[in-house]
Design an enzyme around this catalytic site. Structure first.
Site, short mmCIF file in Angstrom:
data_model
loop_
_atom_site.label_atom_id
_atom_site.label_comp_id
_atom_site.label_asym_id
_atom_site.label_seq_id
_atom_site.Cartn_x
_atom_site.Cartn_y
_atom_site.Cartn_z
N ASP A 1 -0.08 -6.93 5.74
CA ASP A 1 -0.10 -5.80 6.93
C ASP A 1 -1.33 -5.00 6.99
OD1 ASP A 1 0.69 -4.65 4.76
OD2 ASP A 1 2.39 -3.51 5.84
N GLU B 1 -3.71 -1.45 -10.50
CA GLU B 1 -5.11 -1.91 -10.19
C GLU B 1 -5.88 -1.60 -11.57
OE1 GLU B 1 -3.22 -0.03 -8.26
OE2 GLU B 1 -3.48 -0.94 -6.19
#
Lengths: 339, 339
Positions: free
Chosen positions: A199, A285
């Site tokens: 998305d 991350e």
């Protein structure tokens, strides 16, 4: 034999006293064990994590064996030789907006040369909806699946930031690449890995930046980290001199998955590097990249990080109560019509 | 001259009595005037509406005069002759996700032949962001703007369904087509009009269905009207035999703007047909279409309405409080970086 009542009472009292003393001596509160206790707990937690990782690896192995791929399929678009392939790993899960999100993203990806789309479902089995969709989407793809472990699943009432979605799916994608790169054109030499949620919004220009990656490319991400944009700040040569972010400022790579691309070579070199579902909130991350690269390896792209070419958009969760009412009345929206 | 005190008192009393009687006779409460009153009110309301419409038309005229268009621009992609043009009217307004939504949609539209994108900003002036974006997007476009009247603007706390967005913008798009069709290739003969919001999701297959419109085409819309899909139910010949919807069941066209396309000819024939911002909630589409066509005119498309090719997705409104905090500290996200 008879005991004197007085003695009996004294005995009972003595026993009670002894019991109390013994309990007091043996009880954990009687001496300070905080350090020892937390050490033990940590060791146990580590073991659990190791076991979890092992299970994950096994699960991934099993799942990989039955992966569906059109990478070498003669019916899907062919890869142009001598241009690095972009392997885009996209986790996806079953929800009302899944097909819409995949449709929209696939139509952006159709503009990109040498794109290999690794779609990883968060499910026990590959769903018919995604399988049919991929078969029709006219892209080079690999279809994988792994169900997120129960303890890592977010329930519908937990806030989005509480538990990260897509961790095991991204890891499966990475491991698939590690296992299959030898069968790729040019053995995957020069190829690049990018994590792209279904998305998010991608300007097609972004893929030129991704493809040009030498080791690790970074760029700003729009509508991210609570800000209008989050990401690297560069000098005129693309050297990262600072990071623009509003929280968790100690992160060595304060960046979203959408904000970097990494050379496949690096992923292959560090064959055990994985995304850790137990990373602190917001550190996924950073913890992942720190296993392979240094912040000084980051090369600022997208006009020296002055251009936003990707946005961390989210599709609004639709309200479903009208459908639920119709279902209760035995009149659901025709289930044969796929949405 | 002197008045007798007694007379004075009598006179005063008489006057008071007369006044009371007169007031009583003239007052609205003295007889049942509910019908008359509401009639009058309705007439007044109608007048107000007419005036509002007039103002709107004038505003639109002013705005149209300064419309930016690349429809006949030699730098933008050319239209293929003898294929009907799809005029897609997209209202848009300034918000954090605007550029992302437009980017994503433009990349879908880039796959479509003979697409003319009419982008209408809800703003007093055309913004630089949208103007730059359109110039770069490699599509045939017309750039218009009209600011929604104050009384029709929804404040941030009102629920989405309370006031419809994009009404005046869609009307401006329609009127632009009415004024400019004579300068179009083939004078717009055979062309089709479609209303497409910037955060909906469109399968590129949909545009084949739109282009094939003879008078009025209809199809189901995914994630719409509180349901998994809302829209027409057809027999095997594409004749609409029912409508699947969960509310406002009396609507003659229980359908979202994304769920139909109409021939430009029809729009030209009914030159005063407009979308009425004062329509009852949910009745916008029905009231608009009823000015030009009958429910029996609707032709079911998309495999006899068995396929969902458009989804009424919404982009989640991002949280902005971190940015607000940085702005308060005098350290906003670099404003030179456009998002």
């Amino acid at each position: 034999m008879r005991i004197h009542v007085g003695t009996f009472v004294i005995c009972v009292l003595c026993l009670l006293l002894f019991n109390a003393l013994a309990l007091n001596l043996l009880s954990p509160g009687s001496y300070d064990c905080t350090t020892q206790c937390s050490d033990t707990q940590n060791q146990l937690k580590e073991s659990i994590n190791r076991l979890k990782q092992e299970i994950l690896t096994l699960k991934q192995k099993c799942s990989t064996n039955e992966s569906t791929s059109s990478l070498h399929d003669s019916h899907s678009p062919s890869l142009v030789p001598h241009i690095p392939v972009i392997h885009m790993i996209t986790p996806t899960y079953s929800c009302w907006t899944q097909k819409a999100d995949l449709t929209r993203l696939s139509q952006t990806l159709m503009h990109i040369k040498n794109l290999h789309w690794i779609v990883v479902e968060d499910s026990d089995n590959k769903t018919g909806l995604v399988a049919r969709f991929l078969k029709k989407c006219n892209l080079k793809y690999t279809h994988l699946n792994v169900r997120t472990k129960k303890e890592l699943q977010r329930n519908s009432k937990e806030p989005v930031w509480r538990k990260s979605r897509g961790v095991e799916q991204r890891n499966l994608g990475l491991n698939w690449l590690r296992r299959n790169h030898m069968t790729m054109p040019g053995k995957g030499k020069g190829d690049v890995v990018y994590f792209g949620d279904d998305d998010n919004t991608y300007d097609i220009e972004l893929f030129d930046e991704i493809r040009a990656t030498r080791k690790l490319s970074v760029w700003p991400v729009g509508i991210c980290g609570g800000l209008r944009w989050e990401g690297p700040v560069c000098d005129d040569k693309g050297t990262v001199v600072d990071w623009h972010r509003s929280w968790a400022k100690l992160r060595p790579f304060p960046i979203d998955f959408a904000g970097f691309a990494i050379k496949l070579d690096v992923v292959l070199q560090f064959s055990t590097a994985e995304i850790n579902p137990d990373s602190r909130i917001g550190w996924l991350e950073s913890d992942f990249l720190s296993q392979m690269v240094q912040p000084s390896d980051a090369e600022g792209r997208a006009s020296n990080c002055k251009k936003v070419l990707v946005w961390h958009t989210r599709t609004e969760k639709p309200k479903t109560k009208d459908e639920e009412r119709l279902i209760a009345q035995g009149q659901p929206s025709d289930p044969l019509i796929e949405t």
